[in-house]
Motif scaffolding. Sequence first.
Motif, PDB file in Angstrom:
ATOM      1  N   LYS A  14      28.318  49.677  49.844  1.00  0.00           N
ATOM      2  CA  LYS A  14      28.874  50.497  48.758  1.00  0.00           C
ATOM      3  C   LYS A  14      29.726  51.635  49.325  1.00  0.00           C
ATOM      4  N   ARG A  17      33.059  50.235  50.366  1.00  0.00           N
ATOM      5  CA  ARG A  17      33.922  49.966  49.214  1.00  0.00           C
ATOM      6  C   ARG A  17      34.418  51.262  48.577  1.00  0.00           C
ATOM      7  N   ALA A  20      37.252  52.584  50.447  1.00  0.00           N
ATOM      8  CA  ALA A  20      38.442  51.769  50.187  1.00  0.00           C
ATOM      9  C   ALA A  20      39.015  52.022  48.795  1.00  0.00           C
ATOM     10  N   ALA A  22      37.339  51.490  45.773  1.00  0.00           N
ATOM     11  CA  ALA A  22      36.882  50.524  44.766  1.00  0.00           C
ATOM     12  C   ALA A  22      36.075  51.220  43.675  1.00  0.00           C
ATOM     13  N   VAL A  23      36.473  51.041  42.439  1.00  0.00           N
ATOM     14  CA  VAL A  23      35.778  51.627  41.295  1.00  0.00           C
ATOM     15  C   VAL A  23      34.426  50.960  41.072  1.00  0.00           C
ATOM     16  N   SER A  24      34.271  49.740  41.538  1.00  0.00           N
ATOM     17  CA  SER A  24      33.054  48.969  41.288  1.00  0.00           C
ATOM     18  C   SER A  24      31.787  49.611  41.847  1.00  0.00           C
ATOM     19  N   TYR A  35      35.370  50.242  31.633  1.00  0.00           N
ATOM     20  CA  TYR A  35      35.323  49.552  32.918  1.00  0.00           C
ATOM     21  C   TYR A  35      35.837  48.130  32.723  1.00  0.00           C
ATOM     22  N   ARG A  38      36.251  43.050  37.800  1.00  0.00           N
ATOM     23  CA  ARG A  38      37.092  42.392  38.796  1.00  0.00           C
ATOM     24  C   ARG A  38      37.342  40.949  38.371  1.00  0.00           C
ATOM     25  N   ASP A  43      41.252  43.737  41.336  1.00  0.00           N
ATOM     26  CA  ASP A  43      40.004  44.473  41.516  1.00  0.00           C
ATOM     27  C   ASP A  43      39.594  45.124  40.204  1.00  0.00           C
ATOM     28  N   PHE A  45      38.720  48.115  37.622  1.00  0.00           N
ATOM     29  CA  PHE A  45      39.374  49.411  37.422  1.00  0.00           C
ATOM     30  C   PHE A  45      38.903  50.029  36.115  1.00  0.00           C
ATOM     31  N   ILE A 150      37.722  58.619  44.208  1.00  0.00           N
ATOM     32  CA  ILE A 150      38.295  57.314  43.891  1.00  0.00           C
ATOM     33  C   ILE A 150      39.308  57.525  42.776  1.00  0.00           C
TER      34      ILE A 150
END
Length: 171
Positions: A14, A17, A20, A22-24, A35, A38, A43, A45, A150
């Motif tokens: 996590k 990510r 990087a 990543a909203v996930s 939300y 993906r 990805d 968002f 993020i």
Amino acid sequence: MLFRSIAERCRRGKLHRARAGAVSVLSGAPYGYRYVKRTEHADAFYEIDELEAPIVRDIFDRYVERRESIVQIGKALTEQGAPTRTGTPHWGSSTIWAILRNPAYIGQAAYGRRRSTGEPAKPMRRTRQQGTHSGRYGYEAVGPEHWLRIPVPALIAEEQYALAQELLERN
């Protein structure tokens, strides 16, 4: 022992990510956003929820520009029948306070706002009565300088958010 190593690998994944962008890795979209999962081609968002976003802007406007209290804002939204995320007809003060404190509204969702203390959480009533441990661990707040930001779509201006934080600090 195996559970701890799996949990540690999940935490590291996590964190990777989040770094990087990543909203996930975030727990869920805050009020005002939706939300989008993906897909094979894109990805995950956050997208602005056109029904909730004006309410978020109104909350900040009432608090910063009109200097209404959090309780007054909650009463006004309840009287207006503004929809809450859960569908309840009442706007609680803690919900409005959380909206005012969330940096996602200026386009910077934060990962890592809390961290596990490693100590057992304060027991709930049932576990206290049974004399058992729930298996949950306590959390502590982490300062904004340690959050991973993020990027998400902004709903309000940074100046308005900064002023809201200043007013919250004074209170």
